[in-house]
Design a protein around this motif. Sequence first.
Motif, short mmCIF file in Angstrom:
data_model
loop_
_atom_site.label_atom_id
_atom_site.label_comp_id
_atom_site.label_asym_id
_atom_site.label_seq_id
_atom_site.Cartn_x
_atom_site.Cartn_y
_atom_site.Cartn_z
N LYS A 1 0.82 -1.21 0.00
CA LYS A 1 0.00 0.00 0.00
C LYS A 1 0.86 1.26 0.00
CE LYS A 1 -3.88 -2.19 2.45
NZ LYS A 1 -3.27 -3.54 2.47
N ASP A 2 2.05 1.18 0.59
CA ASP A 2 2.93 2.34 0.71
C ASP A 2 4.25 2.04 0.00
OD1 ASP A 2 4.51 4.47 1.44
OD2 ASP A 2 4.32 4.18 3.61
N PHE A 3 4.51 2.76 -1.08
CA PHE A 3 5.72 2.51 -1.86
C PHE A 3 6.98 2.69 -1.03
CE2 PHE A 3 9.22 4.12 -4.50
CZ PHE A 3 9.38 3.04 -5.37
N ASP A 4 6.95 3.59 -0.04
CA ASP A 4 8.14 3.85 0.78
C ASP A 4 8.70 2.57 1.40
OD1 ASP A 4 8.11 6.53 0.25
OD2 ASP A 4 7.13 7.11 2.12
N GLU A 5 7.83 1.62 1.72
CA GLU A 5 8.28 0.38 2.38
C GLU A 5 9.23 -0.42 1.50
OE1 GLU A 5 5.57 -2.14 4.51
OE2 GLU A 5 4.06 -0.55 4.60
N SER A 6 9.17 -0.19 0.20
CA SER A 6 9.96 -1.00 -0.72
C SER A 6 11.42 -0.58 -0.81
CB SER A 6 9.35 -0.93 -2.12
OG SER A 6 9.53 0.37 -2.70
N LEU A 7 11.77 0.53 -0.18
CA LEU A 7 13.11 1.09 -0.36
C LEU A 7 14.20 0.11 0.07
CD1 LEU A 7 14.88 3.62 -1.03
CD2 LEU A 7 14.74 4.19 1.40
N GLY A 8 15.11 -0.18 -0.84
CA GLY A 8 16.32 -0.92 -0.51
C GLY A 8 17.48 0.05 -0.44
N VAL A 9 18.30 -0.08 0.58
CA VAL A 9 19.38 0.89 0.82
C VAL A 9 20.68 0.35 0.24
CG1 VAL A 9 20.74 2.07 2.57
CG2 VAL A 9 18.27 1.81 2.88
N ASN A 10 21.18 1.04 -0.78
CA ASN A 10 22.43 0.63 -1.41
C ASN A 10 23.54 1.67 -1.27
OD1 ASN A 10 21.64 -1.94 -2.53
ND2 ASN A 10 20.36 -0.79 -3.97
N ASP A 11 23.20 2.88 -0.87
CA ASP A 11 24.21 3.92 -0.71
C ASP A 11 23.78 4.88 0.39
OD1 ASP A 11 22.28 5.60 -1.86
OD2 ASP A 11 23.16 5.45 -3.86
N ARG A 12 24.63 5.87 0.66
CA ARG A 12 24.35 6.81 1.76
C ARG A 12 23.15 7.71 1.46
NH1 ARG A 12 28.43 6.22 6.07
NH2 ARG A 12 30.07 5.01 5.08
N VAL A 13 22.89 7.95 0.18
CA VAL A 13 21.73 8.77 -0.18
C VAL A 13 20.45 8.04 0.21
CG1 VAL A 13 20.46 9.84 -2.08
CG2 VAL A 13 22.97 9.90 -2.06
N ALA A 14 20.37 6.76 -0.15
CA ALA A 14 19.19 5.97 0.21
C ALA A 14 19.09 5.78 1.72
CB ALA A 14 19.24 4.61 -0.49
N LEU A 15 20.25 5.68 2.39
CA LEU A 15 20.25 5.55 3.86
C LEU A 15 19.62 6.78 4.49
CD1 LEU A 15 21.27 3.75 6.24
CD2 LEU A 15 23.32 5.19 6.26
N ALA A 16 19.97 7.97 4.00
CA ALA A 16 19.38 9.20 4.54
C ALA A 16 17.89 9.27 4.22
CB ALA A 16 20.10 10.41 3.96
N THR A 17 17.49 8.78 3.06
CA THR A 17 16.07 8.74 2.71
C THR A 17 15.31 7.84 3.68
OG1 THR A 17 16.57 9.12 0.37
CG2 THR A 17 14.41 8.18 0.90
N ALA A 18 15.87 6.64 3.93
CA ALA A 18 15.24 5.71 4.87
C ALA A 18 15.15 6.32 6.26
CB ALA A 18 16.03 4.40 4.92
#
Length: 459
Positions: free
Chosen positions: A218-235
């Motif tokens: 239901k929430d696309f945010d849950e799908s985030l996979g963290v591969n770099d520091r940018v995605a880590l900050a997003t998470a």
Amino acid sequence: MTNYAVILAAGKGTRMKSDLPKVLHKVAGISMLEHVFRSVAAIAPEKTVTVVGHKAELVEQVLAGQTEFVRQTEQLGTGHAVMMAEPVLEGLAGQTLVIAGDTPLITGESLKNLIDFHVNHKNVATILTAEAENPFGYGRIVRNQQEEVIKIVEQKDASDFEKQIKEINTGTYIFDNARLFEALKNINTNNAQGEYYITDVIGIFRENGEKVGAYTLKDFDESLGVNDRVALATAEGIMRRRINQAHMVNGVSFVNPETTYIDVDVHIEPEVQIEANVTLKGQTKIGAGSVLTNGTYIVDSVIGEQTVITNSMIEESTVADGVTVGPYAHVRPDSSLAKNVHVGNFVEVKGSSIGENTKAGHLTYIGNSEVGANVNFGAGTITVNYDGQHKFKTVIGNNVFVGSNSTIIAPVELGDNSLVGAGSTITKDVPADAIALGRGRQINKEEYAKRLPHHPDNK
């Protein structure tokens, strides 16, 4: 039926540019791996297998005693990683969740829904998917008219039509456990990466006419996979918004939640008011009705009810009801402040217990001290606890008055109801009810000031 889980945590995470294994990077105070493990617990797996590889010992320490571990000594793809769990899970009846350890935002509720969907639709495999506004770079989910999954097609292999598909693969799956390990025996490395892909088992199931489905988040945010520091900050940002929203729903007031940083294990009672730029870390607990003003930073501490913490730092300490701290105070580890204590501006407390109603208003250091109730510390008081090699203890009784600019050199004890005159240096015990004066003798030299160049008579 019985549930099992395989958590993939073997990768180095090259794009993180870090010596730390990727899954151990933290989001809101705990590692990504711990977030995933907690969500997986929602499906109550009978066995959880964590696949480790890069710096396996570090990863194993985080979940020691909570999961079985298998090692993937060579990182040869997701399919190869799941193969490592075969000695633990092969042949068991039930369904197995396969999830990456770098997906900290997936919730336990979503995993329970995925399991229910899989069982109700009698699938051999079910893929957790999400709808992406911009699906570029993701594997696309191709379905038939019966909504069954035909295949997962990667970006580089997708046709122009398939590139328009917005449903993407999150990398989380449910499989019939026995069929999973049978199918893994038939996958190969005939691909550009020379790796075993877990997605290849989907094609094997389809060739056998077995039913493969997909459940959409239901929430696309849950799908985030963290591969770099940018995605880590997003998470981190998404997780903190979740945390703050949950506290607000529970009756906590935020002046500016976007600039308030609260770790996932912090507990806050209702009617607490939190101003901007407050940080609460670790296992901190905040009692009802307390106020935390701008700039307050609290780590692994228990704060009582109706306290006011003003722009101050508290670490690994206990603060009782009705205490006021700050502004600009520092309560260091292993300290306890009893009811209605006041620790004011530029006061530092370290490794000390302070009794009820005691006040240290300003410019004071209290270290390695046991302080009674109703004590008053004048400005500039210092407990001298360190001789360069060893720490020593100061004991101060109840109802003691310590005058301003006093130096109390430990080990020493000030008895109940005693008084220390301002400007004293105390090196010996002070009996109860006594007054201690440890000043140098004052001498006045009459008329001597007139000899100085700056005196008005000499200008």
